[in-house]
Motif scaffolding. Structure first.
Motif, PDB file in Angstrom:
ATOM      1  N   ARG A   1       0.838  -1.204   0.000  1.00  0.00           N
ATOM      2  CA  ARG A   1       0.000   0.000   0.000  1.00  0.00           C
ATOM      3  C   ARG A   1       0.873   1.255   0.000  1.00  0.00           C
ATOM      4  O   ARG A   1       0.590   2.234  -0.689  1.00  0.00           O
ATOM      5  CB  ARG A   1      -0.954  -0.016   1.197  1.00  0.00           C
ATOM      6  CG  ARG A   1      -1.947  -1.175   1.163  1.00  0.00           C
ATOM      7  CD  ARG A   1      -3.058  -1.011   2.189  1.00  0.00           C
ATOM      8  NE  ARG A   1      -3.958   0.054   1.799  1.00  0.00           N
ATOM      9  CZ  ARG A   1      -4.978  -0.097   0.956  1.00  0.00           C
ATOM     10  NH1 ARG A   1      -5.216  -1.267   0.389  1.00  0.00           N
ATOM     11  NH2 ARG A   1      -5.757   0.923   0.650  1.00  0.00           N
ATOM     12  N   SER A   2       1.947   1.215   0.767  1.00  0.00           N
ATOM     13  CA  SER A   2       2.870   2.346   0.789  1.00  0.00           C
ATOM     14  C   SER A   2       3.509   2.549  -0.586  1.00  0.00           C
ATOM     15  O   SER A   2       3.643   3.679  -1.079  1.00  0.00           O
ATOM     16  CB  SER A   2       3.939   2.113   1.855  1.00  0.00           C
ATOM     17  OG  SER A   2       4.904   3.133   1.836  1.00  0.00           O
ATOM     18  N   ASN A   3       3.896   1.444  -1.235  1.00  0.00           N
ATOM     19  CA  ASN A   3       4.481   1.521  -2.585  1.00  0.00           C
ATOM     20  C   ASN A   3       3.487   2.108  -3.584  1.00  0.00           C
ATOM     21  O   ASN A   3       3.857   2.898  -4.457  1.00  0.00           O
ATOM     22  CB  ASN A   3       4.904   0.133  -3.071  1.00  0.00           C
ATOM     23  CG  ASN A   3       6.094  -0.414  -2.311  1.00  0.00           C
ATOM     24  OD1 ASN A   3       6.690   0.270  -1.490  1.00  0.00           O
ATOM     25  ND2 ASN A   3       6.421  -1.664  -2.565  1.00  0.00           N
ATOM     26  N   ALA A   4       2.215   1.691  -3.462  1.00  0.00           N
ATOM     27  CA  ALA A   4       1.195   2.166  -4.391  1.00  0.00           C
ATOM     28  C   ALA A   4       0.985   3.673  -4.254  1.00  0.00           C
ATOM     29  O   ALA A   4       0.869   4.392  -5.245  1.00  0.00           O
ATOM     30  CB  ALA A   4      -0.121   1.424  -4.151  1.00  0.00           C
ATOM     31  N   VAL A   5       0.957   4.161  -3.012  1.00  0.00           N
ATOM     32  CA  VAL A   5       0.817   5.607  -2.783  1.00  0.00           C
ATOM     33  C   VAL A   5       2.007   6.344  -3.387  1.00  0.00           C
ATOM     34  O   VAL A   5       1.864   7.371  -4.057  1.00  0.00           O
ATOM     35  CB  VAL A   5       0.693   5.910  -1.275  1.00  0.00           C
ATOM     36  CG1 VAL A   5       0.817   7.414  -1.010  1.00  0.00           C
ATOM     37  CG2 VAL A   5      -0.639   5.403  -0.732  1.00  0.00           C
ATOM     38  N   GLY A   6       3.209   5.791  -3.177  1.00  0.00           N
ATOM     39  CA  GLY A   6       4.414   6.419  -3.707  1.00  0.00           C
ATOM     40  C   GLY A   6       4.453   6.424  -5.225  1.00  0.00           C
ATOM     41  O   GLY A   6       5.021   7.335  -5.837  1.00  0.00           O
ATOM     42  N   THR A   7       3.836   5.425  -5.872  1.00  0.00           N
ATOM     43  CA  THR A   7       3.823   5.359  -7.329  1.00  0.00           C
ATOM     44  C   THR A   7       2.745   6.267  -7.920  1.00  0.00           C
ATOM     45  O   THR A   7       2.961   6.928  -8.932  1.00  0.00           O
ATOM     46  CB  THR A   7       3.583   3.903  -7.789  1.00  0.00           C
ATOM     47  OG1 THR A   7       4.626   3.082  -7.252  1.00  0.00           O
ATOM     48  CG2 THR A   7       3.595   3.795  -9.302  1.00  0.00           C
ATOM     49  N   LEU A   8       1.574   6.284  -7.289  1.00  0.00           N
ATOM     50  CA  LEU A   8       0.465   7.062  -7.834  1.00  0.00           C
ATOM     51  C   LEU A   8       0.641   8.566  -7.648  1.00  0.00           C
ATOM     52  O   LEU A   8       0.186   9.350  -8.480  1.00  0.00           O
ATOM     53  CB  LEU A   8      -0.846   6.626  -7.172  1.00  0.00           C
ATOM     54  CG  LEU A   8      -1.396   5.271  -7.601  1.00  0.00           C
ATOM     55  CD1 LEU A   8      -2.634   4.933  -6.796  1.00  0.00           C
ATOM     56  CD2 LEU A   8      -1.711   5.261  -9.086  1.00  0.00           C
ATOM     57  N   THR A   9       1.305   8.973  -6.566  1.00  0.00           N
ATOM     58  CA  THR A   9       1.433  10.408  -6.287  1.00  0.00           C
ATOM     59  C   THR A   9       2.100  11.171  -7.427  1.00  0.00           C
ATOM     60  O   THR A   9       1.542  12.154  -7.919  1.00  0.00           O
ATOM     61  CB  THR A   9       2.168  10.628  -4.951  1.00  0.00           C
ATOM     62  OG1 THR A   9       1.395  10.037  -3.896  1.00  0.00           O
ATOM     63  CG2 THR A   9       2.340  12.110  -4.667  1.00  0.00           C
ATOM     64  N   PRO A  10       3.282  10.750  -7.913  1.00  0.00           N
ATOM     65  CA  PRO A  10       3.872  11.500  -9.035  1.00  0.00           C
ATOM     66  C   PRO A  10       3.076  11.372 -10.328  1.00  0.00           C
ATOM     67  O   PRO A  10       3.067  12.286 -11.147  1.00  0.00           O
ATOM     68  CB  PRO A  10       5.274  10.894  -9.177  1.00  0.00           C
ATOM     69  CG  PRO A  10       5.213   9.580  -8.505  1.00  0.00           C
ATOM     70  CD  PRO A  10       4.196   9.699  -7.424  1.00  0.00           C
ATOM     71  N   LEU A  11       2.391  10.226 -10.524  1.00  0.00           N
ATOM     72  CA  LEU A  11       1.592  10.067 -11.737  1.00  0.00           C
ATOM     73  C   LEU A  11       0.479  11.103 -11.799  1.00  0.00           C
ATOM     74  O   LEU A  11       0.274  11.770 -12.813  1.00  0.00           O
ATOM     75  CB  LEU A  11       0.984   8.659 -11.795  1.00  0.00           C
ATOM     76  CG  LEU A  11       1.896   7.516 -12.228  1.00  0.00           C
ATOM     77  CD1 LEU A  11       1.148   6.198 -12.132  1.00  0.00           C
ATOM     78  CD2 LEU A  11       2.396   7.726 -13.642  1.00  0.00           C
ATOM     79  N   PHE A  12      -0.251  11.231 -10.697  1.00  0.00           N
ATOM     80  CA  PHE A  12      -1.352  12.186 -10.674  1.00  0.00           C
ATOM     81  C   PHE A  12      -0.849  13.622 -10.587  1.00  0.00           C
ATOM     82  O   PHE A  12      -1.466  14.530 -11.137  1.00  0.00           O
ATOM     83  CB  PHE A  12      -2.297  11.881  -9.512  1.00  0.00           C
ATOM     84  CG  PHE A  12      -3.309  10.828  -9.844  1.00  0.00           C
ATOM     85  CD1 PHE A  12      -4.507  11.163 -10.454  1.00  0.00           C
ATOM     86  CD2 PHE A  12      -3.071   9.502  -9.568  1.00  0.00           C
ATOM     87  CE1 PHE A  12      -5.438  10.202 -10.777  1.00  0.00           C
ATOM     88  CE2 PHE A  12      -4.001   8.525  -9.885  1.00  0.00           C
ATOM     89  CZ  PHE A  12      -5.187   8.878 -10.491  1.00  0.00           C
ATOM     90  N   SER A  13       0.254  13.850  -9.903  1.00  0.00           N
ATOM     91  CA  SER A  13       0.785  15.203  -9.776  1.00  0.00           C
ATOM     92  C   SER A  13       1.268  15.739 -11.119  1.00  0.00           C
ATOM     93  O   SER A  13       1.325  16.952 -11.321  1.00  0.00           O
ATOM     94  CB  SER A  13       1.927  15.230  -8.760  1.00  0.00           C
ATOM     95  OG  SER A  13       1.447  14.877  -7.476  1.00  0.00           O
ATOM     96  N   ALA A  14       1.621  14.843 -12.042  1.00  0.00           N
ATOM     97  CA  ALA A  14       2.115  15.273 -13.352  1.00  0.00           C
ATOM     98  C   ALA A  14       0.984  15.672 -14.292  1.00  0.00           C
ATOM     99  O   ALA A  14       1.230  16.220 -15.359  1.00  0.00           O
ATOM    100  CB  ALA A  14       2.936  14.153 -13.989  1.00  0.00           C
ATOM    101  N   LEU A  15      -0.261  15.388 -13.904  1.00  0.00           N
ATOM    102  CA  LEU A  15      -1.380  15.745 -14.768  1.00  0.00           C
ATOM    103  C   LEU A  15      -1.530  17.253 -14.853  1.00  0.00           C
ATOM    104  O   LEU A  15      -1.248  17.977 -13.910  1.00  0.00           O
ATOM    105  CB  LEU A  15      -2.682  15.158 -14.210  1.00  0.00           C
ATOM    106  CG  LEU A  15      -2.807  13.648 -14.250  1.00  0.00           C
ATOM    107  CD1 LEU A  15      -4.132  13.244 -13.639  1.00  0.00           C
ATOM    108  CD2 LEU A  15      -2.708  13.142 -15.661  1.00  0.00           C
ATOM    109  N   LYS A  16      -2.002  17.722 -15.992  1.00  0.00           N
ATOM    110  CA  LYS A  16      -2.264  19.140 -16.174  1.00  0.00           C
ATOM    111  C   LYS A  16      -3.767  19.346 -16.334  1.00  0.00           C
ATOM    112  O   LYS A  16      -4.444  18.577 -16.989  1.00  0.00           O
ATOM    113  CB  LYS A  16      -1.541  19.666 -17.419  1.00  0.00           C
ATOM    114  CG  LYS A  16      -0.024  19.520 -17.341  1.00  0.00           C
ATOM    115  CD  LYS A  16       0.549  20.342 -16.212  1.00  0.00           C
ATOM    116  CE  LYS A  16       2.068  20.203 -16.146  1.00  0.00           C
ATOM    117  NZ  LYS A  16       2.627  20.866 -14.978  1.00  0.00           N
TER     118      LYS A  16
END
Length: 199
Positions: A161-176
């Motif tokens: 779960r910690s890994n998933a949060v760490g992976t999804l955060t930059p993915l969503f943060s990169a959205l415009k």
């Protein structure tokens, strides 16, 4: 002289057009919400495989008085269905909620991955009964449940779960957003402890 007047008039019209255009689009209300199409593009990843587990485990178990000692290689996966992500927007902040994990245990089909080391009949020391295929399959289903419990107890799910949060955060943060900007994105884990469900 006539051409100079025409050029001045054209220049004036161009300047007026620019001013009108800026007034019209400059006051446009800016909505920084995440574009649904961009969210869909992430959801189309289907699954985020956070942790793969490969272990060899010893087994001692019985069914109908028949005992078995074996060793088995298992492949476990902890996955998250990105299609089940819950996305909530408050103001300019996007909250992404991690869905429940899916723990899968697969029997390793490679040669030598499963080996019976010993077996005996606890009820009939002489002329003991042989373990049937149905009994052996029932034992394997039981072992799968135990392996899932072991995955939770060893903290693998919490780490996944910690890994998933760490992976999804930059993915969503990169959205415009629709105007090239994006407010803050917060990926929320509703169950950070990775507590084991009743099995």
């Amino acid at each position: 002289m006539k051409w100079i007047r025409i050029l001045v008039v054209l220049a004036a019209l161009a300047a007026i057009s620019v001013v009108v255009w800026k007034l019209d689009f400059g006051n446009e209300q800016r909505d920084y919400k995440t574009e649904p199409a961009r969210i869909k593009s992430i959801r189309e990843m289907i699954d985020l495989c956070a942790v793969d587990i490969n272990e060899e485990i010893p087994i001692k178990d019985s069914i109908n008085g028949k005992w078995i000692v074996a060793r088995q290689k298992v492949a476990g996966r902890i996955r998250f269905d990105l299609d089940s992500l819950r996305i909530e927007e408050r103001g300019d902040t996007t909250f992404v909620y991690l869905p429940p994990e899916r723990v899968e245990v697969l029997e390793n089909a490679s040669p030598g991955a499963y080996e019976i080391l010993d077996s005996w009949d606890g009820r009939r020391p002489i002329f003991g009964r042989v373990l049937t295929t149905a009994e052996e399959n029932a034992l394997k289903r039981r072992w799968q449940r135990r392996i899932v419990r072991r995955i939770y107890d060893r903290g693998y799910v919490r780490q996944a779960r910690s890994n998933a949060v760490g992976t999804l955060t930059p993915l969503f943060s990169a959205l415009k957003g629709p105007f090239g900007k994006q407010g803050p994105v917060v990926v929320v884990d509703p169950t950070p402890s990775g507590s084991r469900p009743a099995l």
